[in-house]
Motif scaffolding. Structure first.
Motif, PDB file in Angstrom:
ATOM      1  N   ILE A  98      20.182  30.028  20.483  1.00 51.82           N
ATOM      2  CA  ILE A  98      19.404  29.142  19.609  1.00 51.82           C
ATOM      3  C   ILE A  98      18.967  27.929  20.410  1.00 51.82           C
ATOM      4  N   HIS A  99      17.684  27.645  20.384  1.00 51.12           N
ATOM      5  CA  HIS A  99      17.167  26.410  20.957  1.00 51.12           C
ATOM      6  C   HIS A  99      17.163  25.341  19.871  1.00 51.12           C
ATOM      7  N   ILE A 100      17.757  24.192  20.161  1.00 53.36           N
ATOM      8  CA  ILE A 100      17.725  23.051  19.243  1.00 53.36           C
ATOM      9  C   ILE A 100      16.702  22.058  19.776  1.00 53.36           C
TER      10      ILE A 100
ATOM     11  N   THR B 211      11.058  18.412  21.471  1.00 51.10           N
ATOM     12  CA  THR B 211      11.441  18.916  22.792  1.00 51.10           C
ATOM     13  C   THR B 211      12.840  19.513  22.705  1.00 51.10           C
ATOM     14  N   VAL B 212      13.148  20.457  23.604  1.00 49.91           N
ATOM     15  CA  VAL B 212      14.450  21.126  23.580  1.00 49.91           C
ATOM     16  C   VAL B 212      15.552  20.136  23.920  1.00 49.91           C
ATOM     17  N   LEU B 213      16.509  20.020  23.012  1.00 51.45           N
ATOM     18  CA  LEU B 213      17.662  19.152  23.218  1.00 51.45           C
ATOM     19  C   LEU B 213      18.823  19.937  23.828  1.00 51.45           C
ATOM     20  N   ALA B 214      19.030  21.162  23.342  1.00 51.54           N
ATOM     21  CA  ALA B 214      20.169  21.957  23.798  1.00 51.54           C
ATOM     22  C   ALA B 214      19.934  23.424  23.451  1.00 51.54           C
ATOM     23  N   THR B 215      20.716  24.289  24.074  1.00 54.94           N
ATOM     24  CA  THR B 215      20.703  25.722  23.782  1.00 54.94           C
ATOM     25  C   THR B 215      22.123  26.141  23.444  1.00 54.94           C
TER      26      THR B 215
ATOM     27  N   ASP C  61      24.952  16.791  17.708  1.00 57.03           N
ATOM     28  CA  ASP C  61      24.200  15.851  18.535  1.00 57.03           C
ATOM     29  C   ASP C  61      24.958  14.531  18.493  1.00 57.03           C
ATOM     30  N   SER C  62      25.600  14.174  19.584  1.00 54.97           N
ATOM     31  CA  SER C  62      26.452  12.976  19.607  1.00 54.97           C
ATOM     32  C   SER C  62      25.666  11.703  19.357  1.00 54.97           C
ATOM     33  N   ALA C  63      24.357  11.746  19.602  1.00 55.97           N
ATOM     34  CA  ALA C  63      23.517  10.564  19.371  1.00 55.97           C
ATOM     35  C   ALA C  63      22.672  10.713  18.114  1.00 55.97           C
ATOM     36  N   GLY C  64      22.976  11.725  17.315  1.00 56.40           N
ATOM     37  CA  GLY C  64      22.139  12.030  16.160  1.00 56.40           C
ATOM     38  C   GLY C  64      22.280  11.042  15.020  1.00 56.40           C
TER      39      GLY C  64
END
Length: 297
Positions: free
Chosen positions: A94-96, A113-117, A131-134
């Motif tokens: 999954i692309h986040i 933009t892609v944040l993580a996979t 997302d620690s900065a979410g």
């Protein structure tokens, strides 16, 4: 602040073919015998077993030599019985994607933009990412992705979600358990999530006049209220008002006790939580009010 995101492990947009084993599968097997291999292609990722249940495992198709046989790139690690499901997907990851919130509306597609996979959790209905900065300063979108074939579902195929500035009052798993639906594999986590959100909104609305909402962190009483209300809402939606209407009414009656202050929200030490800045009476709640909402002078 952090935002924990829930993504369906096996959304329909990611499933490309479904099949069924026609023979038992032993540990170490490198070929599957299916009732039909129609729709299965070389290079596809597939899952053998019931999706989102213990015992399901991932495999990759090496070749499809005939209409009932699939050869795998790696041996099977677990035993599987005849009639078990075989499901091919577009992507096993999954692309986040993330975009900055500008005006409280969904950002343009090219802002993401892609944040993580994240690798799909095959034995869970949902795959989670934190997302620690979410926070509510961001919006998120999700796609299913295959790193080998580079195939990816459309960015706009799933609805975007906005980050939150407070943690949820109860987990999806706990709500399922209170509702007695922990083994209901056909009940999607997104359905439980929907009613959790409704319950949290109802609690915040009811208690806003007496407490600072949203609660962060949520005290045990608020968690208990959320579990009761969300479970009741879920059961009424699934089985009808006649079967679970009383349970929903009881949950709402308990919530009204805290709204009307016949019961008090306390912290983990049993101390009353400080209330909001709303004026309820002067010099105390027992004194007669000088005016009421709705009066016109």
């Amino acid at each position: 602040m952090a935002s924990t995101l829930r993504i369906d492990s096996f959304h329909e947009i990611n499933i490309v073919e479904r099949g069924e084993l026609a023979a038992d599968l032993a540990v170490g097997a490198t070929a599957l015998t299916l009732r039909s291999t129609q729709g299965f292609l070389t290079g596809q990722t597939l899952y053998v077993g019931i999706l989102a249940r213990e015992g399901v495992e991932k495999a990759v198709i090496a070749s499809v030599p005939d209409e009932t046989t699939i050869n795998l790139t790696q041996p099977i690690k677990l035993p599987h019985g005849r009639y078990e499901a075989v499901t091919a997907v577009l992507g096993d990851q999954i692309h986040i994607y993330r975009a900055v919130n500008v005006d409280d509306s969904i950002p343009a597609d090219d802002s993401f933009t892609v944040l993580a996979t994240r690798e799909i959790d095959p034995d869970q209905q949902s795959t989670y990412f934190t997302d620690s900065a979410g926070s509510s300063a961001y919006w998120y979108r999700f796609t299913y992705f295959n790193a080998t074939t580079m195939a990816e579902t459309p960015l706009t195929a799933l609805d975007p979600v906005r980050g939150q500035d407070f943690p949820h009052y109860a987990s999806i798993g706990d709500i399922r358990q209170v509702a007695g639906l922990q083994n209901a594999v056909n009940l999607a986590d997104r359905s439980v999530e929907l009613w959790r959100g409704v319950a949290e909104a109802e609690i915040n609305s009811a208690l806003a006049g007496s407490y600072a909402v949203p609660f962060n962190p949520a005290p045990a009483i608020v968690k208990s209220l959320t579990l009761e209300l969300a479970a009741a809402l879920l059961l009424v939606d699934a089985f009808g008002q006649s079967a679970y209407g009383k349970r929903l009414a009881d949950a709402r009656a308990r919530l009204m006790e805290y709204r009307d202050k016949t019961a008090t929200v306390t912290d983990e030490n049993g101390q009353p939580i400080s209330t909001s800045n709303s004026i309820t009476g002067w010099p105390d709640d027992s004194a007669p009010r000088s005016f009421y909402i709705g009066q016109v002078f």
